[in-house]
Design a protein around this motif. Structure first.
Motif, PDB file in Angstrom:
ATOM      1  N   THR A 195       3.651  11.805 -24.020  1.00  0.00           N
ATOM      2  CA  THR A 195       3.099  10.588 -24.609  1.00  0.00           C
ATOM      3  C   THR A 195       3.360   9.392 -23.702  1.00  0.00           C
ATOM      4  O   THR A 195       4.272   9.412 -22.875  1.00  0.00           O
ATOM      5  CB  THR A 195       3.731  10.312 -25.993  1.00  0.00           C
ATOM      6  N   THR A 196       2.535   8.353 -23.873  1.00  0.00           N
ATOM      7  CA  THR A 196       2.679   7.141 -23.065  1.00  0.00           C
ATOM      8  C   THR A 196       2.618   5.919 -23.960  1.00  0.00           C
ATOM      9  O   THR A 196       1.711   5.791 -24.779  1.00  0.00           O
ATOM     10  CB  THR A 196       1.558   7.036 -22.009  1.00  0.00           C
ATOM     11  N   ALA A 197       3.581   5.020 -23.781  1.00  0.00           N
ATOM     12  CA  ALA A 197       3.554   3.705 -24.434  1.00  0.00           C
ATOM     13  C   ALA A 197       3.243   2.679 -23.358  1.00  0.00           C
ATOM     14  O   ALA A 197       3.998   2.525 -22.402  1.00  0.00           O
ATOM     15  CB  ALA A 197       4.895   3.409 -25.087  1.00  0.00           C
ATOM     16  N   LEU A 198       2.093   2.025 -23.491  1.00  0.00           N
ATOM     17  CA  LEU A 198       1.689   0.987 -22.535  1.00  0.00           C
ATOM     18  C   LEU A 198       2.037  -0.366 -23.131  1.00  0.00           C
ATOM     19  O   LEU A 198       1.333  -0.873 -24.007  1.00  0.00           O
ATOM     20  CB  LEU A 198       0.194   1.079 -22.238  1.00  0.00           C
ATOM     21  N   ASN A 199       3.131  -0.947 -22.661  1.00  0.00           N
ATOM     22  CA  ASN A 199       3.633  -2.196 -23.209  1.00  0.00           C
ATOM     23  C   ASN A 199       3.610  -3.340 -22.200  1.00  0.00           C
ATOM     24  O   ASN A 199       4.094  -4.421 -22.502  1.00  0.00           O
ATOM     25  CB  ASN A 199       5.082  -2.000 -23.699  1.00  0.00           C
ATOM     26  N   GLY A 200       3.058  -3.090 -21.008  1.00  0.00           N
ATOM     27  CA  GLY A 200       3.163  -4.078 -19.952  1.00  0.00           C
ATOM     28  C   GLY A 200       1.876  -4.690 -19.477  1.00  0.00           C
ATOM     29  O   GLY A 200       1.884  -5.497 -18.563  1.00  0.00           O
ATOM     30  N   GLY A 201       0.765  -4.312 -20.053  1.00  0.00           N
ATOM     31  CA  GLY A 201      -0.483  -4.972 -19.701  1.00  0.00           C
ATOM     32  C   GLY A 201      -1.350  -4.265 -18.694  1.00  0.00           C
ATOM     33  O   GLY A 201      -2.340  -3.660 -19.048  1.00  0.00           O
ATOM     34  N   THR A 202      -0.988  -4.263 -17.410  1.00  0.00           N
ATOM     35  CA  THR A 202      -1.879  -3.809 -16.349  1.00  0.00           C
ATOM     36  C   THR A 202      -1.341  -2.568 -15.653  1.00  0.00           C
ATOM     37  O   THR A 202      -0.174  -2.521 -15.290  1.00  0.00           O
ATOM     38  CB  THR A 202      -2.042  -4.928 -15.294  1.00  0.00           C
ATOM     39  N   VAL A 203      -2.221  -1.573 -15.486  1.00  0.00           N
ATOM     40  CA  VAL A 203      -1.897  -0.406 -14.667  1.00  0.00           C
ATOM     41  C   VAL A 203      -3.016  -0.275 -13.640  1.00  0.00           C
ATOM     42  O   VAL A 203      -4.190  -0.140 -14.006  1.00  0.00           O
ATOM     43  CB  VAL A 203      -1.783   0.888 -15.500  1.00  0.00           C
ATOM     44  N   THR A 204      -2.662  -0.340 -12.358  1.00  0.00           N
ATOM     45  CA  THR A 204      -3.652  -0.297 -11.286  1.00  0.00           C
ATOM     46  C   THR A 204      -3.312   0.808 -10.303  1.00  0.00           C
ATOM     47  O   THR A 204      -2.189   0.868  -9.799  1.00  0.00           O
ATOM     48  CB  THR A 204      -3.691  -1.644 -10.532  1.00  0.00           C
ATOM     49  N   THR A 205      -4.287   1.687 -10.060  1.00  0.00           N
ATOM     50  CA  THR A 205      -4.152   2.733  -9.044  1.00  0.00           C
ATOM     51  C   THR A 205      -5.393   2.729  -8.167  1.00  0.00           C
ATOM     52  O   THR A 205      -6.460   2.301  -8.597  1.00  0.00           O
ATOM     53  CB  THR A 205      -4.002   4.130  -9.681  1.00  0.00           C
ATOM     54  N   THR A 206      -5.252   3.242  -6.950  1.00  0.00           N
ATOM     55  CA  THR A 206      -6.426   3.393  -6.096  1.00  0.00           C
ATOM     56  C   THR A 206      -7.132   4.708  -6.395  1.00  0.00           C
ATOM     57  O   THR A 206      -8.310   4.856  -6.110  1.00  0.00           O
ATOM     58  CB  THR A 206      -6.036   3.356  -4.604  1.00  0.00           C
ATOM     59  N   GLY A 207      -6.426   5.647  -6.990  1.00  0.00           N
ATOM     60  CA  GLY A 207      -6.980   6.944  -7.369  1.00  0.00           C
ATOM     61  C   GLY A 207      -7.014   7.094  -8.880  1.00  0.00           C
ATOM     62  O   GLY A 207      -7.248   6.135  -9.615  1.00  0.00           O
TER      63      GLY A 207
END
Length: 83
Positions: free
Chosen positions: A37-49
């Protein structure tokens, strides 16, 4: 695994076997994969892939996901937060 602050990837990939809580932004990653499971609590997730979220995802805040492809293998619970 819980990340308390920003993750600066430096063009490296990040693979988490198990659950992850991202409590800050995650930027500069080449790829991101979470098997639990994933908790996204920080706003931005950026990957090139790619970004792969196999388990359920919970939004603890508004989130912006940027990558060549973002895939979800389970539910996304946002409450009043937007993705």
């Amino acid at each position: 695994m819980s990340f308390a602050n920003t993750i600066a990837g430096g063009s490296n990939s990040l693979g988490v076997t198990g659950n992850a809580a991202l409590n800050g932004a995650a930027t500069g990653l080449s790829t991101l994969s979470v098997s639990g499971t994933t908790a996204l609590n920080g706003g931005t997730v950026t990957t090139t892939g790619t970004q792969t979220y196999t388990g359920a995802v919970t939004l603890g805040s508004n989130a912006a996901l940027t990558g060549s492809m973002v895939s979800f293998g389970n539910t996304i619970a946002g409450g009043s937060n937007s993705l």
